[in-house]
Every structure is written in C-alpha cells, then in structure tokens.
Design a protein around this motif. Sequence first.
Motif, PDB file in Angstrom:
ATOM      1  N   SER A  10     -18.172 -12.635  15.338  1.00  0.00           N
ATOM      2  CA  SER A  10     -18.455 -14.014  14.969  1.00  0.00           C
ATOM      3  C   SER A  10     -18.534 -14.893  16.212  1.00  0.00           C
ATOM      4  O   SER A  10     -18.138 -14.483  17.298  1.00  0.00           O
ATOM      5  CB  SER A  10     -17.388 -14.524  14.001  1.00  0.00           C
ATOM      6  OG  SER A  10     -17.411 -13.736  12.828  1.00  0.00           O
ATOM      7  N   GLU A 115     -24.961  -9.211   8.190  1.00  0.00           N
ATOM      8  CA  GLU A 115     -25.575 -10.174   7.272  1.00  0.00           C
ATOM      9  C   GLU A 115     -27.053  -9.871   7.028  1.00  0.00           C
ATOM     10  O   GLU A 115     -27.578 -10.134   5.951  1.00  0.00           O
ATOM     11  CB  GLU A 115     -25.438 -11.602   7.837  1.00  0.00           C
ATOM     12  CG  GLU A 115     -24.009 -12.133   7.814  1.00  0.00           C
ATOM     13  CD  GLU A 115     -23.201 -11.802   9.069  1.00  0.00           C
ATOM     14  OE1 GLU A 115     -22.238 -12.505   9.337  1.00  0.00           O
ATOM     15  OE2 GLU A 115     -23.525 -10.815   9.779  1.00  0.00           O
ATOM     16  N   CYS A 127     -17.416  -4.091  16.800  1.00  0.00           N
ATOM     17  CA  CYS A 127     -17.233  -5.515  16.479  1.00  0.00           C
ATOM     18  C   CYS A 127     -16.180  -6.111  17.401  1.00  0.00           C
ATOM     19  O   CYS A 127     -15.097  -5.546  17.547  1.00  0.00           O
ATOM     20  CB  CYS A 127     -16.805  -5.664  15.021  1.00  0.00           C
ATOM     21  SG  CYS A 127     -16.577  -7.380  14.510  1.00  0.00           S
ATOM     22  N   THR A 129     -13.459  -9.090  18.301  1.00  0.00           N
ATOM     23  CA  THR A 129     -12.627  -9.973  17.477  1.00  0.00           C
ATOM     24  C   THR A 129     -11.557 -10.654  18.323  1.00  0.00           C
ATOM     25  O   THR A 129     -11.192 -10.146  19.398  1.00  0.00           O
ATOM     26  CB  THR A 129     -11.976  -9.195  16.308  1.00  0.00           C
ATOM     27  OG1 THR A 129     -11.329 -10.124  15.440  1.00  0.00           O
ATOM     28  CG2 THR A 129     -10.968  -8.168  16.791  1.00  0.00           C
ATOM     29  N   GLN A 135     -10.652 -18.405  18.984  1.00  0.00           N
ATOM     30  CA  GLN A 135     -12.089 -18.522  18.700  1.00  0.00           C
ATOM     31  C   GLN A 135     -12.523 -19.986  18.731  1.00  0.00           C
ATOM     32  O   GLN A 135     -13.486 -20.358  19.417  1.00  0.00           O
ATOM     33  CB  GLN A 135     -12.396 -17.913  17.319  1.00  0.00           C
ATOM     34  CG  GLN A 135     -13.840 -18.079  16.895  1.00  0.00           C
ATOM     35  CD  GLN A 135     -14.049 -17.786  15.411  1.00  0.00           C
ATOM     36  OE1 GLN A 135     -13.123 -17.884  14.613  1.00  0.00           O
ATOM     37  NE2 GLN A 135     -15.263 -17.435  15.052  1.00  0.00           N
ATOM     38  N   ARG A 154     -19.254 -20.962  11.239  1.00  0.00           N
ATOM     39  CA  ARG A 154     -18.290 -19.905  10.901  1.00  0.00           C
ATOM     40  C   ARG A 154     -18.298 -19.617   9.397  1.00  0.00           C
ATOM     41  O   ARG A 154     -18.182 -18.468   8.972  1.00  0.00           O
ATOM     42  CB  ARG A 154     -16.883 -20.285  11.374  1.00  0.00           C
ATOM     43  CG  ARG A 154     -15.920 -19.114  11.240  1.00  0.00           C
ATOM     44  CD  ARG A 154     -14.625 -19.337  11.945  1.00  0.00           C
ATOM     45  NE  ARG A 154     -13.832 -20.383  11.308  1.00  0.00           N
ATOM     46  CZ  ARG A 154     -12.653 -20.767  11.770  1.00  0.00           C
ATOM     47  NH1 ARG A 154     -12.145 -20.252  12.871  1.00  0.00           N
ATOM     48  NH2 ARG A 154     -11.962 -21.707  11.145  1.00  0.00           N
ATOM     49  N   GLN A 157     -21.086 -17.299   8.408  1.00  0.00           N
ATOM     50  CA  GLN A 157     -20.983 -15.913   8.866  1.00  0.00           C
ATOM     51  C   GLN A 157     -20.023 -15.125   7.976  1.00  0.00           C
ATOM     52  O   GLN A 157     -19.104 -15.690   7.386  1.00  0.00           O
ATOM     53  CB  GLN A 157     -20.506 -15.876  10.330  1.00  0.00           C
ATOM     54  CG  GLN A 157     -21.515 -16.485  11.293  1.00  0.00           C
ATOM     55  CD  GLN A 157     -21.088 -16.368  12.751  1.00  0.00           C
ATOM     56  OE1 GLN A 157     -19.917 -16.254  13.081  1.00  0.00           O
ATOM     57  NE2 GLN A 157     -22.074 -16.405  13.634  1.00  0.00           N
ATOM     58  N   ILE A 160     -14.618 -12.327   9.597  1.00  0.00           N
ATOM     59  CA  ILE A 160     -14.404 -11.332  10.655  1.00  0.00           C
ATOM     60  C   ILE A 160     -13.611 -10.127  10.134  1.00  0.00           C
ATOM     61  O   ILE A 160     -13.837  -9.001  10.566  1.00  0.00           O
ATOM     62  CB  ILE A 160     -13.727 -11.969  11.895  1.00  0.00           C
ATOM     63  CG1 ILE A 160     -13.768 -11.003  13.089  1.00  0.00           C
ATOM     64  CG2 ILE A 160     -12.314 -12.431  11.590  1.00  0.00           C
ATOM     65  CD1 ILE A 160     -15.156 -10.689  13.614  1.00  0.00           C
ATOM     66  N   LYS A 163     -16.081  -7.834   8.736  1.00  0.00           N
ATOM     67  CA  LYS A 163     -16.889  -7.219   9.804  1.00  0.00           C
ATOM     68  C   LYS A 163     -16.125  -6.093  10.488  1.00  0.00           C
ATOM     69  O   LYS A 163     -16.675  -5.022  10.729  1.00  0.00           O
ATOM     70  CB  LYS A 163     -17.298  -8.270  10.853  1.00  0.00           C
ATOM     71  CG  LYS A 163     -18.419  -9.175  10.403  1.00  0.00           C
ATOM     72  CD  LYS A 163     -18.888 -10.085  11.546  1.00  0.00           C
ATOM     73  CE  LYS A 163     -20.030 -10.966  11.066  1.00  0.00           C
ATOM     74  NZ  LYS A 163     -20.627 -11.765  12.132  1.00  0.00           N
TER      75      LYS A 163
END
Length: 197
Positions: A10, A115, A127, A129, A135, A154, A157, A160, A163
Amino acid sequence: MTFNLGLTGSIGMGKSTTANLFAAAGCAVWDADAAVHRLYDRGGAAVSAIQTQFPDAIIDGRVDRQVLKGIISKNPKALTVIESIVHPLVAQDREGFRRTAEADILVFDIPLLFETGGDSEMDAVACVTIDAETQQKRVLERGTMTLDQFLHIRQKQMPIKEKTERSDYVIVTDTLDHARQQVGVILADIREKIANA
C-alpha cells in the motif's frame, strides 16, 4: 528460465525503495507508475487518446496529472474512460519489458497488483508492509498530499492484511538494512527454485 515476481504494497510502505533493492541485486524491474509517466509524457502513447476525450488535460504536449485529477473529481465517469485508454497501453509496455529484459528474475512493481488481478500473471508475489502509524507519517512527510487525500487513497486500496495473506513473501520495511536482508533471502529462495525447475 525467467521468474516473474510481483511486488506490491500500500501507499507509503516502502515499495519503491524495495524495488531499488531488487534492482541493486541484479533483477530487472518494471515500474507501473513510471510506465504511466512515459505514456503521459510528450510523445507518449496515451496523449492523443486522452486529448480526444479531455482536451483540457493536455498542457505543453503532455498529460497534466493535476488537471486530470480535477476532471476526475468533478466527473467520476472520467476515471473509467481514462482507465480504458491507459490500462491496455500499460499492459503493452509491461509485455515489451517482459520480452526484452535480460535477467533471471523480473520484478513487477505494481501498487494495485491484487486489485487489478495482475497477480495471476506472476510466479510469486512479494508484499511490503509497515505499521499504519509509520505509513501515515511517511506519506505526510513527502508533502505531496493532505491527510484526507492519503486516507482516501488508503481506503480505495485492498487492506494490507489481505495483501500480505495473499502474498508468497512479506517484506517488513522498518529499516533499510532489514528490507535488504529480506530481499536477499527471497532472491536466494527464488534462485533455488529456478535451479531445481
């Protein structure tokens, strides 16, 4: 054998920095955002199609992203039109990279990989994170958007948590050294898979 690794995460989680770590380790990296910049720049493949639909968005022969954002905020249907122009061109750019890149591991830096269903084209997904507080701090420190704009992005999306659960590898970007170490572990794992394929 070439291995296709999707890299996602993200906003503000360290994806670009991590992509650079993969590049420094000998991978070829394709960046979705950079591809859009090429398409929007003077002489870019998206300019004439966007000019036909939204003439005000073209300034000095290139697509002005700020003007485009303004058009989208006034007319939500505009985004669908823009995506119908840009997505096929981005896919073409990605395929050109895939055909010509010379590396055993190709890394595809794509923010909206899950997505858009792009994960189905990858051999594995990594991914990046970080905790939500870090963030937010990182994004706001850039000085390019307000808190409201960040929260809006955010919210659009995929969470997280989802993801990371769908990814084969997770890279925690708390420090550069830790991220570099995790990239090394991932590449060793992938190269072992390539050797045994």
